[in-house]
Design a protein around this motif. Structure first.
Motif, short mmCIF file in Angstrom:
data_model
loop_
_atom_site.label_atom_id
_atom_site.label_comp_id
_atom_site.label_asym_id
_atom_site.label_seq_id
_atom_site.Cartn_x
_atom_site.Cartn_y
_atom_site.Cartn_z
N THR A 56 114.22 32.70 56.42
CA THR A 56 115.23 32.22 55.47
C THR A 56 114.58 31.83 54.15
O THR A 56 113.41 31.46 54.10
CB THR A 56 115.98 30.98 56.01
N PHE A 57 115.37 31.94 53.10
CA PHE A 57 114.95 31.47 51.78
C PHE A 57 116.11 30.67 51.20
O PHE A 57 117.24 31.13 51.16
CB PHE A 57 114.62 32.64 50.86
N VAL A 58 115.80 29.46 50.72
CA VAL A 58 116.79 28.60 50.07
C VAL A 58 116.18 28.12 48.77
O VAL A 58 115.11 27.50 48.75
CB VAL A 58 117.16 27.41 50.97
N SER A 59 116.83 28.41 47.67
CA SER A 59 116.28 28.07 46.36
C SER A 59 116.30 26.57 46.11
O SER A 59 117.16 25.84 46.62
CB SER A 59 117.06 28.78 45.25
N THR A 60 115.31 26.12 45.33
CA THR A 60 115.24 24.72 44.91
C THR A 60 115.30 24.59 43.40
O THR A 60 115.66 23.53 42.89
CB THR A 60 113.95 24.06 45.43
N SER A 61 114.95 25.66 42.67
CA SER A 61 115.06 25.62 41.20
C SER A 61 115.07 27.04 40.64
O SER A 61 114.58 27.98 41.28
CB SER A 61 113.91 24.82 40.57
N TYR A 62 115.62 27.15 39.46
CA TYR A 62 115.66 28.43 38.74
C TYR A 62 115.32 28.11 37.29
O TYR A 62 116.03 27.33 36.64
CB TYR A 62 117.05 29.05 38.86
N THR A 63 114.24 28.69 36.78
CA THR A 63 113.77 28.40 35.43
C THR A 63 113.84 29.66 34.58
O THR A 63 112.99 30.54 34.69
CB THR A 63 112.33 27.86 35.45
N PRO A 64 114.89 29.79 33.74
CA PRO A 64 115.03 31.00 32.92
C PRO A 64 114.07 30.98 31.73
O PRO A 64 113.73 29.93 31.20
CB PRO A 64 116.48 30.94 32.45
N ASN A 65 113.63 32.17 31.34
CA ASN A 65 112.82 32.37 30.14
C ASN A 65 113.68 32.99 29.05
O ASN A 65 114.75 33.53 29.33
CB ASN A 65 111.61 33.26 30.45
N GLU A 66 113.21 32.97 27.83
CA GLU A 66 114.00 33.52 26.71
C GLU A 66 114.13 35.03 26.76
O GLU A 66 115.01 35.59 26.12
CB GLU A 66 113.37 33.08 25.38
N ASP A 67 113.27 35.71 27.49
CA ASP A 67 113.28 37.18 27.51
C ASP A 67 114.14 37.77 28.62
O ASP A 67 114.08 38.96 28.91
CB ASP A 67 111.85 37.71 27.63
N GLY A 68 114.96 36.95 29.30
CA GLY A 68 115.82 37.46 30.36
C GLY A 68 115.20 37.43 31.74
O GLY A 68 115.82 37.84 32.71
N THR A 69 113.96 36.98 31.82
CA THR A 69 113.32 36.81 33.12
C THR A 69 113.46 35.36 33.56
O THR A 69 113.92 34.52 32.79
CB THR A 69 111.84 37.20 33.07
N ALA A 70 113.05 35.09 34.78
CA ALA A 70 113.13 33.72 35.29
C ALA A 70 112.16 33.54 36.44
O ALA A 70 111.66 34.51 37.03
CB ALA A 70 114.55 33.42 35.76
N ALA A 71 111.90 32.28 36.75
CA ALA A 71 111.10 31.93 37.93
C ALA A 71 112.04 31.26 38.93
O ALA A 71 112.64 30.24 38.62
CB ALA A 71 109.97 30.99 37.55
N LEU A 72 112.16 31.87 40.08
CA LEU A 72 113.01 31.34 41.14
C LEU A 72 112.11 30.72 42.20
O LEU A 72 111.28 31.39 42.79
CB LEU A 72 113.84 32.46 41.74
N THR A 73 112.26 29.44 42.42
CA THR A 73 111.44 28.73 43.39
C THR A 73 112.33 28.26 44.53
O THR A 73 113.48 27.89 44.32
CB THR A 73 110.75 27.51 42.72
N GLY A 74 111.78 28.34 45.73
CA GLY A 74 112.54 27.90 46.89
C GLY A 74 111.68 27.82 48.13
O GLY A 74 110.49 28.15 48.10
N ASP A 75 112.31 27.41 49.21
CA ASP A 75 111.62 27.26 50.49
C ASP A 75 111.84 28.50 51.33
O ASP A 75 112.97 28.86 51.65
CB ASP A 75 112.15 26.03 51.23
N LEU A 76 110.70 29.14 51.67
CA LEU A 76 110.73 30.31 52.54
C LEU A 76 110.27 29.86 53.93
O LEU A 76 109.19 29.28 54.07
CB LEU A 76 109.80 31.40 52.01
N THR A 77 111.08 30.13 54.92
CA THR A 77 110.69 29.84 56.30
C THR A 77 110.44 31.17 56.99
O THR A 77 111.34 32.01 57.10
CB THR A 77 111.77 29.04 57.05
N LEU A 78 109.20 31.36 57.40
CA LEU A 78 108.77 32.62 58.00
C LEU A 78 107.78 32.31 59.11
O LEU A 78 106.87 31.48 58.91
CB LEU A 78 108.13 33.50 56.92
N HIS A 79 107.94 32.92 60.25
CA HIS A 79 107.02 32.74 61.36
C HIS A 79 106.91 31.26 61.74
O HIS A 79 105.85 30.76 62.12
CB HIS A 79 105.65 33.33 60.97
N GLY A 80 108.02 30.53 61.59
CA GLY A 80 108.07 29.13 61.95
C GLY A 80 107.45 28.17 60.95
O GLY A 80 107.34 26.97 61.21
#
Length: 192
Positions: free
Chosen positions: A107-131
């Motif tokens: 599972t992935f659940v986002s915790t923040s989204y940080t947009p840049n001026e050029d249309g890109t962004a950094a998406l941060t969140g919690d990834l649960t994989l292999h326990g």
């Protein structure tokens, strides 16, 4: 490998912004096969192994006026891993890698989204994989948005991230070139 799929799905969706008052809610279009979670990992430093997770679901929220409020949630069926080779897939689903019998979902659940001026962004969140749950960041860019031929409205993103397998308790030794996996996500959502 589990980390691949989760990262891919999350990255693509989080590129959108949301606000509680004006945010549009989207469901990832898996029925029309307009969403992909793919991975790429070195095979002992000699070649590349490519694959994808074919069964996942998720949703995201986005508000053009407040993109930093975007949210995303994705669930991946780890047993849906497909590298186009049945015996290899069996090994990758086994205890040496994803151990899908013990960990059938990532599972992935986002915790923040940080947009840049050029249309890109950094998406941060919690990834649960292999326990194991770890915070990851997905580099995201919006592909486009608009009306579709069926009377709906769609929005799409793509994203990528690199996961270190040992961070998620996957330590099968395929050599130093295979310690990380590149994840690529292409996500198209249908506005609800």
């Amino acid at each position: 490998m589990k980390t691949l799929m989760l990262a891919a799905v999350i990255a693509a969706t989080l590129t959108t912004g949301i606000s509680n008052a004006k945010a549009d809610d989207y469901v990832i279009d898996i029925e029309g096969q307009h969403a992909f979670i793919q991975f790429k990992i070195s095979h002992m430093g000699y070649s590349w192994l490519l694959g994808e997770f074919t069964d996942f679901e998720g949703s995201f929220s986005y508000d053009e006026a407040n993109p930093s409020a975007a949210k995303v949630s994705v669930t991946i069926d780890t047993n849906s891993l497909d590298s186009n080779h049945a015996e290899r897939d069996k090994h990758l689903r086994g205890e040496d890698f994803l151990d899908t019998a013990s960990y059938p979902e990532a599972t992935f659940v986002s915790t923040s989204y940080t947009p840049n001026e050029d249309g890109t962004a950094a998406l941060t969140g919690d990834l649960t994989l292999h326990g194991v749950t770890k915070s990851i960041t997905i580099d995201v860019s919006e592909v486009g948005a608009g009306n579709d031929p069926w009377g709906g409205f769609r929005r799409g993103f793509e994203g990528s991230t690199t996961l270190t397998l040992a961070d998620f308790g996957i330590d099968y030794d395929l050599g130093p070139a295979a310690r990380t996996v590149e994840m690529y996500l292409s996500i198209e959502g249908v506005r609800q």
